[in-house]
Design an enzyme around this catalytic site. Structure first.
Site, PDB file in Angstrom:
ATOM      1  N   ASP A  38     -71.122  52.432 -55.799  1.00 38.22           N
ATOM      2  CA  ASP A  38     -71.025  53.716 -55.095  1.00 38.22           C
ATOM      3  C   ASP A  38     -69.588  54.163 -54.884  1.00 38.22           C
ATOM      4  O   ASP A  38     -69.269  54.818 -53.884  1.00 38.22           O
ATOM      5  CB  ASP A  38     -71.766  53.642 -53.741  1.00 38.22           C
ATOM      6  CG  ASP A  38     -73.194  53.161 -53.912  1.00 38.22           C
ATOM      7  OD1 ASP A  38     -73.815  53.552 -54.918  1.00 38.22           O
ATOM      8  OD2 ASP A  38     -73.678  52.402 -53.055  1.00 38.22           O
ATOM      9  N   HIS A  66     -75.947  57.804 -59.153  1.00 36.16           N
ATOM     10  CA  HIS A  66     -74.637  58.421 -59.425  1.00 36.16           C
ATOM     11  C   HIS A  66     -74.707  59.903 -59.069  1.00 36.16           C
ATOM     12  O   HIS A  66     -75.571  60.620 -59.563  1.00 36.16           O
ATOM     13  CB  HIS A  66     -74.262  58.227 -60.895  1.00 36.16           C
ATOM     14  CG  HIS A  66     -74.042  56.781 -61.255  1.00 36.16           C
ATOM     15  ND1 HIS A  66     -73.670  56.377 -62.511  1.00 36.16           N
ATOM     16  CD2 HIS A  66     -74.116  55.657 -60.513  1.00 36.16           C
ATOM     17  CE1 HIS A  66     -73.540  55.053 -62.529  1.00 36.16           C
ATOM     18  NE2 HIS A  66     -73.821  54.596 -61.326  1.00 36.16           N
TER      19      HIS A  66
HETATM   20  P1  GDP Z   1     -71.511  56.080 -57.774  1.00 39.53           P
HETATM   21  O1  GDP Z   1     -72.740  55.245 -57.676  1.00 39.53           O
HETATM   22  O2  GDP Z   1     -70.289  55.267 -58.009  1.00 39.53           O
HETATM   23  O3  GDP Z   1     -71.631  57.215 -58.746  1.00 39.53           O
HETATM   24  O4  GDP Z   1     -71.325  56.749 -56.337  1.00 39.53           O
HETATM   25  P2  GDP Z   1     -72.484  57.428 -55.443  1.00 39.53           P
HETATM   26  O5  GDP Z   1     -72.798  58.746 -55.993  1.00 39.53           O
HETATM   27  O6  GDP Z   1     -73.600  56.482 -55.197  1.00 39.53           O
HETATM   28  O7  GDP Z   1     -71.733  57.523 -54.045  1.00 39.53           O
HETATM   29  C1  GDP Z   1     -70.564  58.242 -53.889  1.00 39.53           C
HETATM   30  C2  GDP Z   1     -70.804  59.321 -52.814  1.00 39.53           C
HETATM   31  O8  GDP Z   1     -69.566  59.846 -52.409  1.00 39.53           O
HETATM   32  C3  GDP Z   1     -71.597  60.490 -53.324  1.00 39.53           C
HETATM   33  O9  GDP Z   1     -72.361  61.023 -52.282  1.00 39.53           O
HETATM   34  C4  GDP Z   1     -70.529  61.471 -53.763  1.00 39.53           C
HETATM   35  O10 GDP Z   1     -70.970  62.824 -53.762  1.00 39.53           O
HETATM   36  C5  GDP Z   1     -69.504  61.240 -52.710  1.00 39.53           C
HETATM   37  N1  GDP Z   1     -68.098  61.448 -53.103  1.00 39.53           N
HETATM   38  C6  GDP Z   1     -67.509  61.233 -54.306  1.00 39.53           C
HETATM   39  N2  GDP Z   1     -66.191  61.465 -54.216  1.00 39.53           N
HETATM   40  C7  GDP Z   1     -65.944  61.827 -52.936  1.00 39.53           C
HETATM   41  C8  GDP Z   1     -64.767  62.147 -52.216  1.00 39.53           C
HETATM   42  O11 GDP Z   1     -63.659  62.134 -52.717  1.00 39.53           O
HETATM   43  N3  GDP Z   1     -64.905  62.433 -50.888  1.00 39.53           N
HETATM   44  C9  GDP Z   1     -66.113  62.445 -50.269  1.00 39.53           C
HETATM   45  N4  GDP Z   1     -66.144  62.731 -48.979  1.00 39.53           N
HETATM   46  N5  GDP Z   1     -67.245  62.131 -50.919  1.00 39.53           N
HETATM   47  C10 GDP Z   1     -67.156  61.816 -52.230  1.00 39.53           C
HETATM   48  P1  IMO Z   2     -74.291  52.332 -58.379  1.00 42.08           P
HETATM   49  O1  IMO Z   2     -74.307  52.431 -59.876  1.00 42.08           O
HETATM   50  C1  IMO Z   2     -74.582  49.839 -54.824  1.00 42.08           C
HETATM   51  C2  IMO Z   2     -76.912  46.156 -55.184  1.00 42.08           C
HETATM   52  C3  IMO Z   2     -78.160  46.158 -54.305  1.00 42.08           C
HETATM   53  C4  IMO Z   2     -78.300  44.678 -54.029  1.00 42.08           C
HETATM   54  C5  IMO Z   2     -77.879  44.055 -55.361  1.00 42.08           C
HETATM   55  C6  IMO Z   2     -79.046  43.691 -56.265  1.00 42.08           C
HETATM   56  O2  IMO Z   2     -74.929  53.487 -57.704  1.00 42.08           O
HETATM   57  O3  IMO Z   2     -72.940  51.996 -57.876  1.00 42.08           O
HETATM   58  P2  IMO Z   2     -80.760  45.122 -57.703  1.00 42.08           P
HETATM   59  O4  IMO Z   2     -81.733  46.177 -57.277  1.00 42.08           O
HETATM   60  O5  IMO Z   2     -79.783  45.581 -58.718  1.00 42.08           O
HETATM   61  O6  IMO Z   2     -81.433  43.842 -58.086  1.00 42.08           O
HETATM   62  O7  IMO Z   2     -79.938  44.786 -56.348  1.00 42.08           O
HETATM   63  O8  IMO Z   2     -77.058  44.999 -55.999  1.00 42.08           O
HETATM   64  N1  IMO Z   2     -76.782  47.320 -56.083  1.00 42.08           N
HETATM   65  C7  IMO Z   2     -76.008  48.379 -55.831  1.00 42.08           C
HETATM   66  N2  IMO Z   2     -75.262  48.679 -54.759  1.00 42.08           N
HETATM   67  N3  IMO Z   2     -74.591  50.655 -55.894  1.00 42.08           N
HETATM   68  C8  IMO Z   2     -75.315  50.357 -56.979  1.00 42.08           C
HETATM   69  O9  IMO Z   2     -75.282  51.102 -58.099  1.00 42.08           O
HETATM   70  C9  IMO Z   2     -76.088  49.182 -56.977  1.00 42.08           C
HETATM   71  N4  IMO Z   2     -76.916  48.595 -57.865  1.00 42.08           N
HETATM   72  C10 IMO Z   2     -77.323  47.458 -57.317  1.00 42.08           C
HETATM   73  O10 IMO Z   2     -77.964  46.909 -53.133  1.00 42.08           O
HETATM   74  O11 IMO Z   2     -77.363  44.287 -53.049  1.00 42.08           O
HETATM   75 MG    MG Z   3     -74.314  54.897 -56.355  1.00 38.93          MG
END
Ligand code: GDP
Ligand code: IMO
Ligand code: MG
Length: 459
Positions: A38, A66
């Site tokens: 994330d 994502h």
């Molecule tokens: P990913 O799994 O790595 O793609 O990340 P996620 O989408 O799960 O989580 C990142 C969160 O942070 C999302 O809700 C994005 O919209 C948000 N986000 C990304 N960049 C920024 C930033 O620079 N500032 C803030 N406040 N939120 C951000």
């Molecule tokens: P993105 O791509 C955050 C974590 C789960 C758990 C462990 C194993 O959005 O960054 P699983 O369901 O894969 O067997 O869970 O890995 N986990 C993530 N945490 N972001 C993710 O993906 C994750 N994918 C798996 O929370 O701790």
């Molecule tokens: Mg994510």
């Protein structure tokens, strides 16, 4: 090359914090999360995608979430590559991914609506299928682990069936591949055999054995096969041909380095190689085609699910980060655990991936803190301080973080678009990260929207 006019100090001066990982002649780029997921990989993929011919997912499944935000509109992708909103950029789900047909079918529909046209998505015939019984097994195994007499030993999985699907891939005889969806007769025989083997296992785990109804599964799978037929192909050959023709690929890492099955905080990891190590096996491309590595990190740390997290702040600092950063899971909605930046863990991740450039995300979340702490070492049980990252969970549980504290910045920065306009405290913080990790910061994100980005250099 897209650059801000301000040159990064880390690009103009030799690095003090480590060896430069060097540039490469390959035209492709890998985007990989350097923490526990994330980090904002989706936003970075969306930003970089127009410069590439295809965005390629190589690992994980619908455990990923994502996010891409364009003009205030939020798009969340679980299996669909995050470059899909750019016309002319192909989306590829390569062989290393585990595909839940229900999820990808609904994502195709949503992405087509957002695009106002057909999505150019191809899926590897060698990718493995996540079946309903995988999700049931994931759920039951977690329930059993959480009910241990001494303590809750669950991993905190996303319950998307990821571990059981990869286990079946390793078992071989109980696996279903995407290519099987196109062979109804073979699939029928296979599912009957698999269901016979699985039913007693699922019953023993306490799951409803009805999820192992071979004929219902066969109907679902062949239906999905019909809908996906035109997209299923040998993506390994396709990607090699694209590269031979001078094409540029953008690899989209799912999950993140510290969740990597081999190199993460085992056993609190996911079941695939999320680091760049997963790219060659997860795509069918030779390692030399990986190219430039864009590491993505948050300006602080988060983790969702169980496992060691040395810099976690279970106090008002953690709460403040969670509230400002809206730190709730994209896939499961769970509140994320929050804490200070961990440079020990990051240095490990940078080295493992051979990171060329950093994208520092969610910097805006840190506005308003008088001071910011960064972890620069771990104190171990014998009192000594190390900068080595022990990937083993029990060793990492036992360390105490050693912090350096630097001045924070008070100004809100969500409207800032150039490096020079950042408050001094924010610039200093970024320079500290560059210097300690020995890698330049090429991208700074100051808000979720595509526009809320400072690009210094993405070449
Ligand atoms: P990913 O799994 O790595 O793609 O990340 P996620 O989408 O799960 O989580 C990142 C969160 O942070 C999302 O809700 C994005 O919209 C948000 N986000 C990304 N960049 C920024 C930033 O620079 N500032 C803030 N406040 N939120 C951000
Ligand atoms: P993105 O791509 C955050 C974590 C789960 C758990 C462990 C194993 O959005 O960054 P699983 O369901 O894969 O067997 O869970 O890995 N986990 C993530 N945490 N972001 C993710 O993906 C994750 N994918 C798996 O929370 O701790
Ligand atoms: Mg994510």
């Amino acid at each position: 090359m897209i650059t801000d006019t301000t040159q990064s100090p880390a690009q103009s001066q030799p690095q003090s914090g480590g060896t430069p990982h060097g540039s490469t002649q390959t035209a492709s780029t890998a985007v990989v999360g350097l923490q526990w997921g994330d980090e904002g990989k989706g936003k970075v993929i969306d930003l970089l995608a127009p410069r590439f011919d295809a965005v390629v997912r190589y690992n994980g499944g619908a455990n990923a979430g994502h996010t891409v935000v364009i003009g205030g509109k939020k798009h969340a992708f679980h299996l669909m590559p995050s470059g899909v909103l750019h016309q002319g950029v192909r989306s590829v789900i390569a062989n290393g991914v585990v595909v839940d047909p229900t999820v990808i079918l609904s994502e195709i529909e949503r992405a087509s609506q957002a695009l106002g046209g057909e999505v150019d998505l191809l899926i590897s015939d060698r990718a493995h299928v996540v079946m309903p019984y995988h999700k049931a097994e994931d759920e039951m195994r977690e329930q059993i682990l959480s009910a241990h007499t001494d303590k809750d030993r669950s991993i905190g999985t996303t319950k998307r069936g990821i571990g059981p699907a990869y286990s079946d891939k390793a078992h071989r005889s109980t696996a279903v591949r995407v290519g099987d969806l196109l062979r109804p007769d073979l699939l029928k025989e296979k599912l009957e055999r698999i269901c016979e083997a699985k039913r007693p296992v699922l019953s023993a785990l306490g799951a409803d054995p009805a999820v192992c109804d071979a004929s219902a599964l066969h109907e679902e799978c062949t239906e999905a096969g019909k809908k996906l037929r035109s997209r299923i192909c040998d993506t390994g050959t396709l990607l090699n041909e694209m590269i031979s023709a001078g094409g540029r690929l953008l690899f989209e890492g799912a999950n993140a380095t510290l969740l990597d099955l081999d190199h993460g905080t085992f056993p609190y990891v996911t079941s695939s190689n999320c680091s760049v190590c997963g790219i060659p096996s997860g795509t069918g491309l030779a390692p030399r085609h990986v190219g430039r590595v864009q590491g993505v990190l948050k300006a602080y740390s988060t983790r969702v699910g169980a496992g060691p997290f040395p810099t976690e702040r279970d106090d008002e600092i953690g709460d403040r980060i969670r509230t400002r950063g809206n730190e709730f899971g994209t896939t499961t909605g769970r509140p994320r655990r929050c804490g200070w930046l961990d440079l020990v863990a990051l240095k490990y991740a940078v080295t493992l991936n051979g990171v060329d450039s950093l994208a520092v995300m969610l910097l805006d979340v840190l506005a308003g803190f008088d001071e910011l702490s960064v972890c620069t070492g771990y104190r171990t049980s014998d009192g000594s301080v190390t900068d080595r990252f022990p990937a083993d969970a029990s060793a990492l549980e036992a360390v105490t973080p050693v912090y350096e504290t630097v001045p924070g910045f008070q100004e809100e920065i969500t409207g800032v678009r150039t490096w020079d306009d950042l408050p001094e405290g924010a610039r200093r913080y970024l320079e500290l990260i560059e210097q300690r990790l020995g890698v330049p910061v090429g991208i700074v994100s100051v808000g979720p929207d595509r526009e809320q980005t400072i690009v210094r250099s993405i070449d």
